[in-house]
Scaffold this motif. Structure first.
Motif, PDB file in Angstrom:
ATOM      1  N   GLY A   1      19.728  57.480   8.274  1.00  0.00           N
ATOM      2  CA  GLY A   1      19.290  56.014   8.373  1.00  0.00           C
ATOM      3  C   GLY A   1      20.537  55.122   8.000  1.00  0.00           C
ATOM      4  O   GLY A   1      20.735  54.128   8.074  1.00  0.00           O
ATOM      5  N   TRP A   2      21.707  55.591   7.143  1.00  0.00           N
ATOM      6  CA  TRP A   2      22.745  54.973   6.874  1.00  0.00           C
ATOM      7  C   TRP A   2      23.439  54.413   8.110  1.00  0.00           C
ATOM      8  O   TRP A   2      23.930  53.405   7.829  1.00  0.00           O
ATOM      9  CB  TRP A   2      23.778  55.860   5.889  1.00  0.00           C
ATOM     10  N   ASN A   3      23.093  54.974   9.161  1.00  0.00           N
ATOM     11  CA  ASN A   3      24.019  54.482  10.489  1.00  0.00           C
ATOM     12  C   ASN A   3      23.190  53.477  11.111  1.00  0.00           C
ATOM     13  O   ASN A   3      23.782  52.752  11.860  1.00  0.00           O
ATOM     14  CB  ASN A   3      24.237  55.705  10.994  1.00  0.00           C
ATOM     15  N   LEU A   4      21.988  53.551  11.093  1.00  0.00           N
ATOM     16  CA  LEU A   4      21.051  52.807  12.057  1.00  0.00           C
ATOM     17  C   LEU A   4      21.217  51.284  12.238  1.00  0.00           C
ATOM     18  O   LEU A   4      21.389  50.699  13.207  1.00  0.00           O
ATOM     19  CB  LEU A   4      19.597  53.230  11.836  1.00  0.00           C
TER      20      LEU A   4
ATOM     21  N   VAL B   1      18.712  56.947  18.829  1.00  0.00           N
ATOM     22  CA  VAL B   1      17.928  57.068  17.539  1.00  0.00           C
ATOM     23  C   VAL B   1      18.005  55.477  17.144  1.00  0.00           C
ATOM     24  O   VAL B   1      18.844  54.798  16.783  1.00  0.00           O
ATOM     25  CB  VAL B   1      18.168  57.771  16.655  1.00  0.00           C
ATOM     26  N   GLN B   2      16.569  54.586  17.026  1.00  0.00           N
ATOM     27  CA  GLN B   2      16.522  53.438  16.326  1.00  0.00           C
ATOM     28  C   GLN B   2      15.556  53.558  15.178  1.00  0.00           C
ATOM     29  O   GLN B   2      15.559  52.515  14.473  1.00  0.00           O
ATOM     30  CB  GLN B   2      16.215  52.454  17.284  1.00  0.00           C
TER      31      GLN B   2
ATOM     32  N   ARG C   1      13.827  56.225  11.990  1.00  0.00           N
ATOM     33  CA  ARG C   1      13.676  57.466  11.404  1.00  0.00           C
ATOM     34  C   ARG C   1      12.612  57.256  10.181  1.00  0.00           C
ATOM     35  O   ARG C   1      12.666  56.074   9.569  1.00  0.00           O
ATOM     36  CB  ARG C   1      14.752  58.025  10.818  1.00  0.00           C
ATOM     37  N   GLU C   2      11.848  58.239   9.969  1.00  0.00           N
ATOM     38  CA  GLU C   2      10.880  58.306   8.915  1.00  0.00           C
ATOM     39  C   GLU C   2      11.558  58.350   7.513  1.00  0.00           C
ATOM     40  O   GLU C   2      12.634  58.939   7.597  1.00  0.00           O
ATOM     41  CB  GLU C   2       9.906  59.214   8.964  1.00  0.00           C
ATOM     42  N   PRO C   3      11.171  58.088   6.490  1.00  0.00           N
ATOM     43  CA  PRO C   3      11.961  58.077   5.067  1.00  0.00           C
ATOM     44  C   PRO C   3      11.771  59.532   4.432  1.00  0.00           C
ATOM     45  O   PRO C   3      11.694  59.355   3.316  1.00  0.00           O
ATOM     46  CB  PRO C   3      11.174  57.060   4.409  1.00  0.00           C
ATOM     47  N   SER C   4      12.042  60.275   5.478  1.00  0.00           N
ATOM     48  CA  SER C   4      12.348  61.832   4.579  1.00  0.00           C
ATOM     49  C   SER C   4      13.652  61.939   4.351  1.00  0.00           C
ATOM     50  O   SER C   4      14.354  61.063   4.584  1.00  0.00           O
ATOM     51  CB  SER C   4      11.912  62.704   5.695  1.00  0.00           C
ATOM     52  N   ALA C   5      14.079  63.021   3.482  1.00  0.00           N
ATOM     53  CA  ALA C   5      15.355  63.258   3.099  1.00  0.00           C
ATOM     54  C   ALA C   5      16.400  63.045   4.484  1.00  0.00           C
ATOM     55  O   ALA C   5      17.392  62.560   4.612  1.00  0.00           O
ATOM     56  CB  ALA C   5      15.826  64.524   2.643  1.00  0.00           C
TER      57      ALA C   5
ATOM     58  N   GLY D   1      15.355  61.997   7.332  1.00  0.00           N
ATOM     59  CA  GLY D   1      15.525  60.633   8.031  1.00  0.00           C
ATOM     60  C   GLY D   1      16.662  59.458   7.222  1.00  0.00           C
ATOM     61  O   GLY D   1      17.279  58.899   8.079  1.00  0.00           O
ATOM     62  N   ALA D   2      16.576  59.673   6.116  1.00  0.00           N
ATOM     63  CA  ALA D   2      17.540  58.765   5.124  1.00  0.00           C
ATOM     64  C   ALA D   2      18.848  59.149   5.529  1.00  0.00           C
ATOM     65  O   ALA D   2      19.782  58.096   5.558  1.00  0.00           O
ATOM     66  CB  ALA D   2      17.353  59.132   3.875  1.00  0.00           C
TER      67      ALA D   2
ATOM     68  N   GLU E   1      26.180  67.320   6.907  1.00  0.00           N
ATOM     69  CA  GLU E   1      25.113  66.258   7.561  1.00  0.00           C
ATOM     70  C   GLU E   1      25.001  66.578   8.837  1.00  0.00           C
ATOM     71  O   GLU E   1      25.721  67.615   9.167  1.00  0.00           O
ATOM     72  CB  GLU E   1      25.839  64.934   7.579  1.00  0.00           C
TER      73      GLU E   1
END
Lengths: 501, 388
Positions: B141-144, B128-129, B131-135, B137-138, B257
């Motif tokens: 997102g901390w990992n990306l 995954v590179q 993600r949309e800014p949904s909950a 996705g967020a 998570e």
């Protein structure tokens, strides 16, 4: 970038251009070039200062020039090159005209056949050895041009210097480069994946922009929390405030990424789960230490890494005196690259160093204990300061603006200035001669560049003896890793004459 | 929740049919086509017709909607349709949803299915590179930006901590791979049919994300699997002996998570699976010793060890020794490491076959099987039992 190159699908225009470029192969690049200065002590001293190279062979009576200076003696400097052929100028103009206006050096392969001493007069000729098909790299699309230079000192062969540059259009710019696939591939392609920012966590990233590591604290129960959420997992309170973390932490867990490869990363690389002193955890990168030296429990300290024009990230560096090789260098003075002292080495490296010195005391000789296939050299940590980058460029008479002018570098698609290949070459040479001592002579240094060395990063050089001949000739594989991946990989050939020193 | 008392669902419904497509690396057909084939195969196995179906359940990740599968499979009106989230964690929960519908009378015959071209189409392992800014996705997102981008990497983060905590080497994960491949070697439907591996093979396989090697990772598969659920009474009238749904449970932990539960506890276990385990033991009244065969979700080997520990088959850190000692028949179809990666649904089918006596690695007299769903995510589990 060279580790991650692809050949583009051809178009008629690119095929025609390639045909014209190929015609330059075999033609002269420099005819009867002459060094602007003879080999001289001041330039040697400036070089050694920039590289923090204190090898005794380079000073005092009977001094020789660091062999890795070979190219520096041929540089045109601010007043440009002399002796460059019309053919080479035409080749570069053709590439410029096709939109490949930027240039970056990717490979440097030098063989040294004669020591250079103050007073030697340098002359040289160079040939256009090859021009590649169009390639797409992390930097952009373009063509690699390889030249081979024969350098003479007072008319005698002194060495050869094979040099590869990439003439390229920065991502999304050049005419040829502005192709559908590339435009699509670029965003989210070679650049790092973006953090996912929304209304619930924007405050964290605002903090990062101010170089503050912010965690949430529940106003109901006082619990600290990360990741950011709009309510407390412990008591449910929606009220919260932020607390700036000290930035100190330890590695709680980590992984080493090998497969698959992603455009923005150069595997293998480590990703850590950091437990902050405040008790919360966050995923980040551990920088300033090779991927295979990250360990659970390693104390780390936050710093902020500018990844590109838009993105800054909190990353973690082994804390000073932690055994992580953190040895104090960030922002340290004057471009001096500092050898990690025993206090700054990993436990394993420290042991290794102790083993080495024990072996030497037992009479193995300078070349003995260290000249063993599989021997791993102690790591050398080099803080990549702005000063080091500029000092290295000037000492190597390289006035390309991307090595001293941040604004010009940005215009050319780079987030900041970056270290030139001659400095990297010099540092690799120094790493080897520092390790093997005064008896060692560099015979060849062949390097390839990958992730650029930007200011604020740290490069950690590691090396392994990969071959050893009976006559004391050894090959050492060298890797220089920075926060982005491998900055340099290469092979150094040395001989150690035992009766020397 | 029913962690404190037995729930009222246990024993009400049963699995009456199982059906799958071939498992391949390139199916050559659409995911919808695979879903339809699997559904029809399961109905045929159950001795039911598409007209008997009034409920359908699948994963939120499935690309084939219930209504479209129904249309293409000859299924008519539906009174119940549902989807379960969280990737492979949905597997056993689809059966729980079906059982709930059947037990409450909302539906009579419910088909659960999952079909994908996970090898020739979208490969989860490719990472995954963005993600949309949904909950949701967020959270990922901390990992990306740091390059922690693949399922293997998310599992490896916990696996590393597990090894550190119990002072183990990555080689211990090899016992799970060797066991799965031993079973797959005897399973003609398995991709790794007749291809067992040794611990040495495991230790020599290349790193994917340290401390995980290639042989710690499940395969990638194109295929479909369907399961037919109906009431225990109706199942008794159908061709195969019912596989009674003795207990079914979902579980999410505190601080849960999806694959990246890095911020809670010691990172050496699967608290969500513990939630499942407590409910399954409570409702079934069974203990680990009562389980004849375990079909534990095996997308990555370390989480098999942690599941054994969460269910109480062995103590913390003892999972590898438990597997090495063959203390319980495990993943007798070859698992997702050896048979096929069908997001856990093929494991449910194996749990049923063991009760019917038709497994290629049949455990004589098997009367109780434990099946689990995706690990590292909110998950689910089943205890299936022979009727009577």
């Amino acid at each position: 970038m060279s580790a991650d190159v692809s050949t583009d699908a051809s178009t008629d225009a690119s095929v025609r251009l390639y045909g014209r470029l190929k015609a330059f192969e075999g033609r002269a690049a420099v005819v009867a070039g002459a060094g602007k200065d003879p080999v001289n002590e001041p330039m040697i001293r400036h070089w050694c200062e920039a590289m923090a190279d204190t090898a005794p062979a380079y000073s005092g009576p009977g001094a020789i020039a660091p062999p890795t200076m070979l190219q520096a003696w041929t540089m045109g400097g601010l007043s440009r090159h002399t002796g460059r052929s019309a053919a080479y100028d035409e080749l570069l103009a053709l590439l410029d005209g096709a939109g490949y206006t930027s240039v970056v050096a990717t490979d440097c392969e030098q063989e040294y056949v004669r020591d250079l001493r103050p007073g030697d007069r340098i002359t040289f000729d160079a040939l256009i050895e090859s021009v590649s098909e169009r390639k797409t790299t992390k930097l952009g699309t373009g063509h690699f041009v390889t030249t081979r230079m024969d350098v003479r000192a007072d008319g005698e062969p002194a060495g050869t210097h094979r040099f590869r540059i990439l003439k390229y259009a920065p991502a999304g710019r050049g005419r040829e480069g502005e192709r559908e696939g590339e435009r699509q591939g670029r965003k989210g392609g070679s650049e790092r994946p973006r953090p996912v920012v929304n209304r619930d966590n924007a405050g964290f990233w605002d903090g990062v922009a101010q170089h503050r590591l912010l965690i949430q604290r529940c106003e109901g129960c006082g619990a600290l929390r990360f990741p950011w959420l709009p309510g407390c997992g412990a008591c449910g309170s929606p009220e919260w405030e932020t607390v700036e973390a000290s930035g100190a932490g330890t590695v709680f867990s980590y992984v080493v990424m090998h497969h698959p490869a992603f455009p923005a990363f150069d595997p293998p690389y480590a990703v850590g789960l950091i437990e902050l002193a405040e008790g919360v955890r966050m995923v980040s990168n551990v920088v300033g230490v090779p991927y295979d030296k990250v360990r659970i429990g390693m104390p780390v300290q936050v710093e902020f890494l500018r990844v590109d024009e838009e993105l800054e990230l909190p990353v973690f560096r082994p804390a000073e005196g932690s055994g992580g090789g953190g040895g104090g260098g960030r922002g340290g003075g004057g471009g001096a690259a500092k050898r990690a002292g025993a206090h700054g080495l990993h436990a394993t490296d420290a042991h290794r160093a102790a083993d080495d010195s024990a072996a030497r005391r037992e009479g193995g000789g300078e070349g003995g204990a260290r000249m063993r296939v599989g021997h791993e050299l102690s790591a050398l940590e080099i803080p990549v300061t702005r000063t080091l980058i500029v000092a290295g460029a000037v000492a190597s008479r390289d006035y390309q603006d991307v090595h001293h002018d941040a604004e010009a570098a940005r215009v050319k698609g780079s987030p900041d200035i970056f270290m030139n290949i001659l400095t990297t070459n010099g540092l690799v040479g120094r790493y080897i001669t520092d390790h093997f001592g005064p008896g060692a002579r560099l015979r060849a240094v062949k390097i390839r560049l990958g992730a650029p060395n930007y200011p604020g990063d740290t490069m950690v050089l590691t090396g392994t003896v990969t071959a050893l001949d009976a006559d004391g000739t050894a090959e050492v594989r060298v890797v220089g890793a920075n926060g982005l991946g491998h900055h340099v990989t290469g092979k150094v050939t040395i001989t150690v004459a035992e009766q020397d020193s | 929740m029913s962690v404190r008392s037995a729930d009222a669902l246990g024993g009400k419904a049963a699995i009456a049919g199982i059906g799958a497509t071939d498992f391949s690396k390139d199916s050559g057909r659409s995911e919808l086509k695979l879903a339809v084939e699997a559904v029809r195969a399961a109905l045929a196995d159950a001795g039911l017709s598409p007209a008997d179906v009034d409920g359908m359940v699948t994963f939120t990740m499935d690309t084939s909607p219930e209504i479209t599968v129904a249309q293409a499979a000859g299924i008519g009106e539906l009174s119940f349709f549902s989807r379960v989230h969280y990737g492979g964690g949905a597997a056993c929960a689809t059966v729980q949803q079906a059982a709930l519908a059947v037990a409450s009378g909302v539906a009579e015959v419910v088909v659960c299915y999952r079909a994908f071209n996970e090898r020739s189409g979208r490969r989860f392992g490719s990472g995954v590179q963005h993600r949309e800014p949904s909950a949701e996705g967020a959270a990922l997102g901390w990992n990306l930006p740091f390059g922690l981008l693949t399922p293997a990497s998310w599992v490896a983060m916990a696996a590393q901590r597990y090894l550190h905590t119990y002072d183990l080497a990555p080689d211990v994960f090899g016992h799970v791979a060797v066991t799965a491949r031993r079973h797959a070697a005897r399973n003609p439907a398995a991709y790794f049919h007749e291809r067992p591996v040794t611990l040495a093979d495991h230790a020599a396989s290349r790193w994917i994300v340290e401390p995980l090697r290639l042989l710690d990772c499940c395969q990638e598969t194109d295929g479909g699997q369907a399961i037919v659920v109906t009431s225990r009474e109706r199942a008794r009238d159908l061709p195969h002996p019912p596989a009674v749904i003795v207990a079914a449970a979902q579980g999410a932990g505190r601080g849960q998570e999806q694959m990246t539960s890095f911020y809670r506890d010691g990172l050496t276990g699967l608290p969500e699976m513990n939630v499942v385990a407590r409910q399954l033991w409570r409702t079934s009244g069974l203990r680990p010793d009562d389980i004849d065969v375990g079909i534990l979700y095996d997308h990555f080997t370390p989480f098999v060890l942690m599941q054994l520990e969460e269910f109480g088959f062995c103590g913390p850190g003892e999972g590898a020794g438990f597997v090495a000692g063959d203390a319980m028949p495990l993943n007798t179809h070859g698992g997702q490491l050896g048979e096929a990666y069908l997001h856990g649904m093929n494991g449910i089918a194996e749990g049923v076959r063991q009760l019917r006596g038709t497994s290629v690695n049949q455990i004589p007299g098997a009367a109780t099987s434990l099946v689990t769903a995706g690990t590292g995510v909110p998950t689910s589990g089943l205890i299936l039992g022979a009727d009577g």
